[in-house]
Design a protein around this motif. Sequence first.
Motif, PDB file in Angstrom:
ATOM      1  N   ALA A 142      25.918 -72.931  62.154  1.00  0.00           N
ATOM      2  CA  ALA A 142      25.450 -74.221  61.624  1.00  0.00           C
ATOM      3  C   ALA A 142      24.649 -74.978  62.678  1.00  0.00           C
ATOM      4  O   ALA A 142      23.622 -75.599  62.373  1.00  0.00           O
ATOM      5  N   ALA A 143      25.110 -74.946  63.927  1.00  0.00           N
ATOM      6  CA  ALA A 143      24.402 -75.644  65.006  1.00  0.00           C
ATOM      7  C   ALA A 143      23.035 -75.026  65.256  1.00  0.00           C
ATOM      8  O   ALA A 143      22.061 -75.738  65.532  1.00  0.00           O
ATOM      9  N   ILE A 144      22.961 -73.702  65.157  1.00  0.00           N
ATOM     10  CA  ILE A 144      21.675 -73.022  65.331  1.00  0.00           C
ATOM     11  C   ILE A 144      20.687 -73.480  64.260  1.00  0.00           C
ATOM     12  O   ILE A 144      19.527 -73.791  64.540  1.00  0.00           O
ATOM     13  N   VAL A 145      21.160 -73.533  63.029  1.00  0.00           N
ATOM     14  CA  VAL A 145      20.315 -73.999  61.934  1.00  0.00           C
ATOM     15  C   VAL A 145      19.886 -75.442  62.173  1.00  0.00           C
ATOM     16  O   VAL A 145      18.732 -75.813  61.925  1.00  0.00           O
ATOM     17  N   ALA A 146      20.812 -76.274  62.671  1.00  0.00           N
ATOM     18  CA  ALA A 146      20.504 -77.679  62.927  1.00  0.00           C
ATOM     19  C   ALA A 146      19.399 -77.823  63.970  1.00  0.00           C
ATOM     20  O   ALA A 146      18.447 -78.608  63.794  1.00  0.00           O
ATOM     21  N   VAL A 147      19.502 -77.083  65.064  1.00  0.00           N
ATOM     22  CA  VAL A 147      18.471 -77.144  66.109  1.00  0.00           C
ATOM     23  C   VAL A 147      17.133 -76.663  65.553  1.00  0.00           C
ATOM     24  O   VAL A 147      16.077 -77.262  65.813  1.00  0.00           O
ATOM     25  N   TYR A 148      17.191 -75.585  64.780  1.00  0.00           N
ATOM     26  CA  TYR A 148      15.978 -75.045  64.154  1.00  0.00           C
ATOM     27  C   TYR A 148      15.308 -76.090  63.267  1.00  0.00           C
ATOM     28  O   TYR A 148      14.086 -76.299  63.328  1.00  0.00           O
ATOM     29  N   LEU A 149      16.085 -76.782  62.458  1.00  0.00           N
ATOM     30  CA  LEU A 149      15.538 -77.791  61.554  1.00  0.00           C
ATOM     31  C   LEU A 149      14.981 -78.992  62.318  1.00  0.00           C
ATOM     32  O   LEU A 149      13.942 -79.557  61.938  1.00  0.00           O
ATOM     33  N   LEU A 150      15.666 -79.398  63.387  1.00  0.00           N
ATOM     34  CA  LEU A 150      15.182 -80.528  64.170  1.00  0.00           C
ATOM     35  C   LEU A 150      13.843 -80.213  64.830  1.00  0.00           C
ATOM     36  O   LEU A 150      12.930 -81.052  64.857  1.00  0.00           O
ATOM     37  N   ASN A 212      33.130 -82.790  63.415  1.00  0.00           N
ATOM     38  CA  ASN A 212      32.648 -82.095  62.220  1.00  0.00           C
ATOM     39  C   ASN A 212      32.988 -82.863  60.944  1.00  0.00           C
ATOM     40  O   ASN A 212      32.213 -82.864  59.994  1.00  0.00           O
ATOM     41  N   LEU A 213      34.141 -83.526  60.936  1.00  0.00           N
ATOM     42  CA  LEU A 213      34.472 -84.373  59.786  1.00  0.00           C
ATOM     43  C   LEU A 213      33.497 -85.545  59.681  1.00  0.00           C
ATOM     44  O   LEU A 213      33.144 -85.970  58.569  1.00  0.00           O
ATOM     45  N   LEU A 214      33.051 -86.057  60.824  1.00  0.00           N
ATOM     46  CA  LEU A 214      32.073 -87.133  60.820  1.00  0.00           C
ATOM     47  C   LEU A 214      30.770 -86.671  60.180  1.00  0.00           C
ATOM     48  O   LEU A 214      30.157 -87.403  59.389  1.00  0.00           O
ATOM     49  N   TYR A 215      30.348 -85.450  60.513  1.00  0.00           N
ATOM     50  CA  TYR A 215      29.136 -84.898  59.897  1.00  0.00           C
ATOM     51  C   TYR A 215      29.306 -84.790  58.381  1.00  0.00           C
ATOM     52  O   TYR A 215      28.415 -85.181  57.615  1.00  0.00           O
ATOM     53  N   LEU A 230      21.770 -84.057  61.374  1.00  0.00           N
ATOM     54  CA  LEU A 230      21.600 -82.879  62.239  1.00  0.00           C
ATOM     55  C   LEU A 230      21.958 -83.215  63.683  1.00  0.00           C
ATOM     56  O   LEU A 230      22.533 -82.384  64.391  1.00  0.00           O
ATOM     57  N   GLY A 231      21.625 -84.426  64.113  1.00  0.00           N
ATOM     58  CA  GLY A 231      22.014 -84.858  65.451  1.00  0.00           C
ATOM     59  C   GLY A 231      23.521 -84.905  65.611  1.00  0.00           C
ATOM     60  O   GLY A 231      24.065 -84.498  66.641  1.00  0.00           O
ATOM     61  N   LEU A 232      24.211 -85.376  64.580  1.00  0.00           N
ATOM     62  CA  LEU A 232      25.672 -85.404  64.613  1.00  0.00           C
ATOM     63  C   LEU A 232      26.242 -83.989  64.687  1.00  0.00           C
ATOM     64  O   LEU A 232      27.239 -83.747  65.377  1.00  0.00           O
ATOM     65  N   LEU A 233      25.596 -83.066  63.976  1.00  0.00           N
ATOM     66  CA  LEU A 233      26.080 -81.689  63.980  1.00  0.00           C
ATOM     67  C   LEU A 233      25.921 -81.053  65.356  1.00  0.00           C
ATOM     68  O   LEU A 233      26.822 -80.353  65.833  1.00  0.00           O
ATOM     69  N   VAL A 234      24.802 -81.297  65.994  1.00  0.00           N
ATOM     70  CA  VAL A 234      24.600 -80.787  67.355  1.00  0.00           C
ATOM     71  C   VAL A 234      25.609 -81.415  68.307  1.00  0.00           C
ATOM     72  O   VAL A 234      26.175 -80.735  69.182  1.00  0.00           O
ATOM     73  N   PHE A 235      25.860 -82.707  68.155  1.00  0.00           N
ATOM     74  CA  PHE A 235      26.857 -83.390  68.984  1.00  0.00           C
ATOM     75  C   PHE A 235      28.243 -82.779  68.787  1.00  0.00           C
ATOM     76  O   PHE A 235      28.988 -82.564  69.756  1.00  0.00           O
ATOM     77  N   VAL A 238      28.485 -79.631  70.707  1.00  0.00           N
ATOM     78  CA  VAL A 238      28.695 -79.883  72.141  1.00  0.00           C
ATOM     79  C   VAL A 238      30.179 -80.131  72.410  1.00  0.00           C
ATOM     80  O   VAL A 238      30.741 -79.613  73.387  1.00  0.00           O
ATOM     81  N   LEU A 239      30.817 -80.901  71.545  1.00  0.00           N
ATOM     82  CA  LEU A 239      32.263 -81.115  71.672  1.00  0.00           C
ATOM     83  C   LEU A 239      33.011 -79.791  71.596  1.00  0.00           C
ATOM     84  O   LEU A 239      33.987 -79.570  72.322  1.00  0.00           O
ATOM     85  N   LEU A 240      32.557 -78.912  70.713  1.00  0.00           N
ATOM     86  CA  LEU A 240      33.191 -77.603  70.566  1.00  0.00           C
ATOM     87  C   LEU A 240      33.093 -76.809  71.866  1.00  0.00           C
ATOM     88  O   LEU A 240      34.061 -76.152  72.281  1.00  0.00           O
ATOM     89  N   GLN A 241      31.929 -76.856  72.514  1.00  0.00           N
ATOM     90  CA  GLN A 241      31.751 -76.116  73.762  1.00  0.00           C
ATOM     91  C   GLN A 241      32.672 -76.649  74.862  1.00  0.00           C
ATOM     92  O   GLN A 241      33.223 -75.881  75.643  1.00  0.00           O
ATOM     93  N   VAL A 242      32.826 -77.972  74.904  1.00  0.00           N
ATOM     94  CA  VAL A 242      33.745 -78.556  75.886  1.00  0.00           C
ATOM     95  C   VAL A 242      35.167 -78.104  75.598  1.00  0.00           C
ATOM     96  O   VAL A 242      35.925 -77.743  76.504  1.00  0.00           O
ATOM     97  N   CYS A 243      35.538 -78.104  74.312  1.00  0.00           N
ATOM     98  CA  CYS A 243      36.887 -77.690  73.926  1.00  0.00           C
ATOM     99  C   CYS A 243      37.125 -76.228  74.262  1.00  0.00           C
ATOM    100  O   CYS A 243      38.206 -75.864  74.729  1.00  0.00           O
ATOM    101  N   TRP A 244      36.116 -75.392  74.029  1.00  0.00           N
ATOM    102  CA  TRP A 244      36.291 -73.946  74.201  1.00  0.00           C
ATOM    103  C   TRP A 244      36.446 -73.573  75.671  1.00  0.00           C
ATOM    104  O   TRP A 244      37.432 -72.964  76.062  1.00  0.00           O
ATOM    105  N   PHE A 245      35.463 -73.944  76.496  1.00  0.00           N
ATOM    106  CA  PHE A 245      35.568 -73.533  77.896  1.00  0.00           C
ATOM    107  C   PHE A 245      35.315 -74.653  78.904  1.00  0.00           C
ATOM    108  O   PHE A 245      35.767 -74.575  80.043  1.00  0.00           O
ATOM    109  N   GLY A 246      34.618 -75.707  78.482  1.00  0.00           N
ATOM    110  CA  GLY A 246      34.322 -76.776  79.425  1.00  0.00           C
ATOM    111  C   GLY A 246      35.545 -77.514  79.920  1.00  0.00           C
ATOM    112  O   GLY A 246      35.609 -77.920  81.078  1.00  0.00           O
TER     113      GLY A 246
END
Length: 264
Positions: A142-150, A212-215, A230-235, A238-246
């Motif tokens: 979904a994030a890939i699609v969002a960046v593509y659309l932006l 994601n619920l906010l989106y 789409l900006g919210l989805l990308v944001f 980013v939260l997901l990446q922090v949760c996963w390994f950041g």
Amino acid sequence: MDWSHFIYFALPSVICWTIGAAMAYRTNKPGQVIGWTVAGLAIFMAFIVGMWMSLERPPLRTMGETRLWYSFFLPVAGIITYIRWRYKWILSFSTVLSFVFICINLFKPEIHNKTLMPALQSPWFAPHVIVYMFAYAMLGAAAIVAVYLLIRSWKRPIDRKVMSLCDNLVYVGTAFLTIGMLFGALWAKEAWGHYWSWDPKETWAAATWLGNLLYIHFRLHRYKLYKVALGLLVFAFVLLQVCWFGVNYLPSAQENSVHVYNME
């Protein structure tokens, strides 16, 4: 089966996924596209199963092992999207991203031993992480699609149909994210005696879920504001990446978190 065998499974898998992605553009026979993609998934899963048997535990302990699952579930998300909505390009994107994670594991191999700390010896451990990896793959798509659309929106209006693809991917990803959190709560209760403790990892997991619920909420009530959504989805991603390994690199996690075992 050990990490040195990975390339012999990963390379044929990527070749099969690449052929499937190419055929999506060149043929009107979805069966062949699905067949090649599923063949690649079967080969890749054979390595995961072999590692599972060799380690005598689920290969889910280290970051390298979770990347292994992410590499698997990205093409799964791609083929599900293709079967359901016939978006051809998603197969190419999922293949490229999976290849990136495969390369990371090839160039940065990790030591895989059979040691599994007591907290991970729970029946909820494997389903929790596997469901989460699938959710991450869907939300990543979904994030890939969002960046593509932006990026594309600089030159042309945003395609409503592709926006609906973002919505559907987020719906599925958030549903599995919720299931994964429930599995994690049950695991925490068994391992540490409580369902939720606002551990740094848990806090960022909650932030990812709320993002994601906010989106979803924004799309339901402000459905014409595409770029903001789409900006919210990308944001949220980013939260997901922090949760996963950041979060593993945050001082608070290193000092207080019970989830730092995946750094060992």
